[in-house]
Structure formats: structure tokens, C-alpha cells
Design a protein around this motif. Structure first.
Motif, PDB file in Angstrom:
ATOM      1  N   LEU A 149     -83.673  78.156-126.458  1.00  0.00           N
ATOM      2  CA  LEU A 149     -84.563  77.082-126.900  1.00  0.00           C
ATOM      3  C   LEU A 149     -83.792  75.797-127.164  1.00  0.00           C
ATOM      4  O   LEU A 149     -84.252  74.696-126.802  1.00  0.00           O
ATOM      5  CB  LEU A 149     -85.304  77.529-128.159  1.00  0.00           C
ATOM      6  CG  LEU A 149     -86.328  76.541-128.728  1.00  0.00           C
ATOM      7  CD1 LEU A 149     -87.409  76.239-127.701  1.00  0.00           C
ATOM      8  CD2 LEU A 149     -86.940  77.088-130.018  1.00  0.00           C
ATOM      9  N   THR A 150     -82.621  75.907-127.773  1.00  0.00           N
ATOM     10  CA  THR A 150     -81.796  74.720-128.029  1.00  0.00           C
ATOM     11  C   THR A 150     -81.373  74.061-126.718  1.00  0.00           C
ATOM     12  O   THR A 150     -81.419  72.835-126.577  1.00  0.00           O
ATOM     13  CB  THR A 150     -80.551  75.100-128.844  1.00  0.00           C
ATOM     14  OG1 THR A 150     -80.955  75.691-130.082  1.00  0.00           O
ATOM     15  CG2 THR A 150     -79.687  73.882-129.126  1.00  0.00           C
ATOM     16  N   ALA A 151     -80.958  74.887-125.746  1.00  0.00           N
ATOM     17  CA  ALA A 151     -80.556  74.338-124.450  1.00  0.00           C
ATOM     18  C   ALA A 151     -81.731  73.715-123.721  1.00  0.00           C
ATOM     19  O   ALA A 151     -81.593  72.653-123.075  1.00  0.00           O
ATOM     20  CB  ALA A 151     -79.923  75.432-123.592  1.00  0.00           C
ATOM     21  N   ALA A 152     -82.900  74.341-123.799  1.00  0.00           N
ATOM     22  CA  ALA A 152     -84.071  73.801-123.108  1.00  0.00           C
ATOM     23  C   ALA A 152     -84.512  72.472-123.702  1.00  0.00           C
ATOM     24  O   ALA A 152     -84.730  71.486-122.982  1.00  0.00           O
ATOM     25  CB  ALA A 152     -85.210  74.816-123.163  1.00  0.00           C
ATOM     26  N   SER A 164     -86.870  73.964-119.421  1.00  0.00           N
ATOM     27  CA  SER A 164     -86.492  75.376-119.441  1.00  0.00           C
ATOM     28  C   SER A 164     -84.991  75.507-119.473  1.00  0.00           C
ATOM     29  O   SER A 164     -84.259  74.572-119.114  1.00  0.00           O
ATOM     30  CB  SER A 164     -87.061  76.117-118.230  1.00  0.00           C
ATOM     31  OG  SER A 164     -86.406  75.702-117.042  1.00  0.00           O
ATOM     32  N   ALA A 165     -84.528  76.675-119.877  1.00  0.00           N
ATOM     33  CA  ALA A 165     -83.105  76.996-119.879  1.00  0.00           C
ATOM     34  C   ALA A 165     -82.970  78.478-119.585  1.00  0.00           C
ATOM     35  O   ALA A 165     -83.780  79.291-120.049  1.00  0.00           O
ATOM     36  CB  ALA A 165     -82.452  76.652-121.218  1.00  0.00           C
ATOM     37  N   ASP A 171     -80.304  87.458-117.154  1.00  0.00           N
ATOM     38  CA  ASP A 171     -81.503  87.416-116.305  1.00  0.00           C
ATOM     39  C   ASP A 171     -82.735  87.035-117.123  1.00  0.00           C
ATOM     40  O   ASP A 171     -83.742  87.745-117.161  1.00  0.00           O
ATOM     41  CB  ASP A 171     -81.722  88.761-115.609  1.00  0.00           C
ATOM     42  CG  ASP A 171     -82.839  88.682-114.562  1.00  0.00           C
ATOM     43  OD1 ASP A 171     -83.090  87.562-114.055  1.00  0.00           O
ATOM     44  OD2 ASP A 171     -83.468  89.726-114.282  1.00  0.00           O
ATOM     45  N   ILE A 172     -82.662  85.878-117.759  1.00  0.00           N
ATOM     46  CA  ILE A 172     -83.781  85.403-118.566  1.00  0.00           C
ATOM     47  C   ILE A 172     -83.854  83.887-118.467  1.00  0.00           C
ATOM     48  O   ILE A 172     -82.820  83.210-118.348  1.00  0.00           O
ATOM     49  CB  ILE A 172     -83.631  85.843-120.046  1.00  0.00           C
ATOM     50  CG1 ILE A 172     -84.878  85.462-120.839  1.00  0.00           C
ATOM     51  CG2 ILE A 172     -82.382  85.263-120.675  1.00  0.00           C
ATOM     52  CD1 ILE A 172     -84.881  85.999-122.253  1.00  0.00           C
ATOM     53  N   ARG A 173     -85.084  83.372-118.481  1.00  0.00           N
ATOM     54  CA  ARG A 173     -85.305  81.928-118.535  1.00  0.00           C
ATOM     55  C   ARG A 173     -86.444  81.660-119.513  1.00  0.00           C
ATOM     56  O   ARG A 173     -87.506  82.298-119.437  1.00  0.00           O
ATOM     57  CB  ARG A 173     -85.655  81.363-117.156  1.00  0.00           C
ATOM     58  CG  ARG A 173     -85.831  79.842-117.163  1.00  0.00           C
ATOM     59  CD  ARG A 173     -86.016  79.313-115.761  1.00  0.00           C
ATOM     60  NE  ARG A 173     -84.790  79.484-115.001  1.00  0.00           N
ATOM     61  CZ  ARG A 173     -83.763  78.637-115.039  1.00  0.00           C
ATOM     62  NH1 ARG A 173     -83.815  77.566-115.821  1.00  0.00           N
ATOM     63  NH2 ARG A 173     -82.680  78.858-114.319  1.00  0.00           N
ATOM     64  N   LEU A 174     -86.205  80.743-120.432  1.00  0.00           N
ATOM     65  CA  LEU A 174     -87.194  80.374-121.437  1.00  0.00           C
ATOM     66  C   LEU A 174     -87.834  79.052-121.032  1.00  0.00           C
ATOM     67  O   LEU A 174     -87.131  78.067-120.783  1.00  0.00           O
ATOM     68  CB  LEU A 174     -86.549  80.258-122.817  1.00  0.00           C
ATOM     69  CG  LEU A 174     -87.486  79.859-123.949  1.00  0.00           C
ATOM     70  CD1 LEU A 174     -88.483  80.989-124.232  1.00  0.00           C
ATOM     71  CD2 LEU A 174     -86.702  79.508-125.210  1.00  0.00           C
TER      72      LEU A 174
END
Length: 233
Positions: A149-152, A164-165, A171-174
Motif C-alpha cells: 500500500l505504501t509503494a502504491a 498499484s504495487a 506473486d501479488i499486486r495490490l
């Protein structure tokens, strides 16, 4: 400086100047040393190498050799190092195999828990969050979610489009999208975090966009800003 055989030129090179460098010059120098006496050899050495005679450096034989004696005539010195009285024995080399094994096990354990945490986040956020979503996560899952979340949110302005990040290893993208009136509450062992006006969804790393109404903006407009977190193996 004396030359062998009157410094006669090499056969087959009559009329050519004698070279000052190369193999032939070294052969001529060797002939001079071969034919010279001690004093002349020192003079040749000084002239050829621009260095004065070397002084004898002795070990245990230094007491029998004068300080002005040259290595040319002095006897061979005994170069074995004298043992130091009272010297401490050398410490054995440390074996860091156990330390490396512990560090490797710790890294493998951390990677295992992070993968499990990422799976937990993907399971809880498989569908986009609603108007009042409350999620209870384990500490590792909350840590992974907050990193993404911080990166996104740091990669762009979520009020203008989807952001998104992702983490390739996990193997995950938020996906994060502005949603007026929506709220997400994250519960963990350390307390709660409530975010207003935001909708979240987690997908696989390769999914860079999602349909509008599911999370991060429709497919008919710009996909928005994305960021990726790639951890080396």
C-alpha cells in the motif's frame, strides 16, 4: 666499456648499426659480464642498469660479512626467519559454517512466512473492498499489505486514477482506487488502521489493471501508475 671480440657486428649484419635493445643487445651484455673481472663487472652493472652495487643483506651470516660487501661476492645468507621467543601461537581460523547455516535458515523461514502472508492478503482481498470493510490480518500479512500500500500510494496520485504495487517473488499486486464514501479498516495484533475514501483489491503480480467497479479503474481509460517491489532471491 669493453666489448667482446672488439665489438664485432653479428655475422650477416655487416654494415648495419648494432641495436641498443632486444635479444642481440642482451647477448652482448651477457658476453661483457662473462669476460669481465670483479671490478669491471660492477662498473658494467652500474652503467647498464643505472644502479650501484647492492649491499649484502644477511640473516644469521650477517656477522661474518662486512657492511660494504656486495651480493656479487658475498656468501649466501641464511634467510630462515629466527623464531621469536615468547611469541603467542597463531589462533586457528574460525569456522563460520554454523553462522552461515543459521542465517540461511532464518532467510528461508522469513521467505516462507512472507509467501504465506501474501497468500492471506490475496485471499482476503480477492474481491474489492466495500463501503465499510473490516479485515483482520495476521502480523506478517499486515506487514506485506502495508508495504504494498505504501509503494502504491507513493507511486502516483490515487485521486486521479488507479495505482498499484506488486511483488514478483510473492506473486501479488495490490490495487488502490479512490472511492468516496468507502472505508477500509485493517485489524492486527497491534491495533486498527482505518482508511477513508479508498478501495483495495489484491491480484496476482501479472494483473496490472482490473475492471472498474472491482477496484482500480476501468479498462477504457488509462491504467494509472504502478509500482513493483522485486526482492532478489
Amino acid at each position: 666499456m669493453p666489448t667482446p671480440a672488439g665489438d664485432a657486428p653479428v655475422a650477416g649484419e655487416v654494415g648495419r648499426p648494432v641495436p641498443r635493445h632486444g635479444r642481440s643487445a642482451l647477448l652482448r651484455l651477457a658476453c661483457w659480464f662473462e669476460a669481465a673481472d670483479t671490478a669491471t663487472a660492477h662498473e658494467i652493472y652500474t652503467a647498464a642498469f643505472a644502479a650501484y652495487r647492492a649491499r649484502h643483506l644477511g640473516g644469521q651470516a650477517a656477522g661474518t660479512v662486512t657492511s660494504i660487501a656486495s651480493w656479487w661476492n658475498a656468501p649466501l645468507a641464511h634467510t630462515a626467519a629466527a623464531k621469536l621467543t615468547g611469541a603467542l601461537p597463531a589462533a586457528p581460523a574460525q569456522d563460520h559454517g554454523d553462522q552461515r547455516a543459521r542465517l540461511r535458515d532464518a532467510a528461508e523461514s522469513s521467505a516462507h512466512w512472507r509467501r504465506s502472508a501474501a497468500q492471506e492478503v490475496r485471499r482476503l482481498l480477492a474481491d474489492p473492498t466495500g463501503d465499510d470493510s473490516r479485515l483482520h490480518l495476521s502480523s506478517p500479512a499486515l506487514e506485506v499489505l502495508m508495504e504494498l500500500l505504501t509503494a502504491a500510494l507513493g507511486s502516483g496520485d490515487a485521486t486521479r486514477g488507479a495505482v498499484s504495487a506488486g511483488d514478483l517473488e510473492l506473486d501479488i499486486r495490490l490495487h488502490a482506487q479512490r472511492a468516496p464514501g468507502a472505508s477500509v479498516t485493517l485489524r492486527g495484533a497491534g491495533g486498527e488502521l482505518t482508511m477513508e475514501g479508498l478501495r483495495l483489491r489484491a491480484t496476482s503480480y501479472t494483473t496490472h489493471t482490473v475492471e472498474e467497479g472491482e477496484s482500480a479503474g476501468d479498462s477504457g481509460r488509462a491504467a494509472g501508475t504502478t509500482a513493483s517491489l522485486v526482492h532478489p532471491a
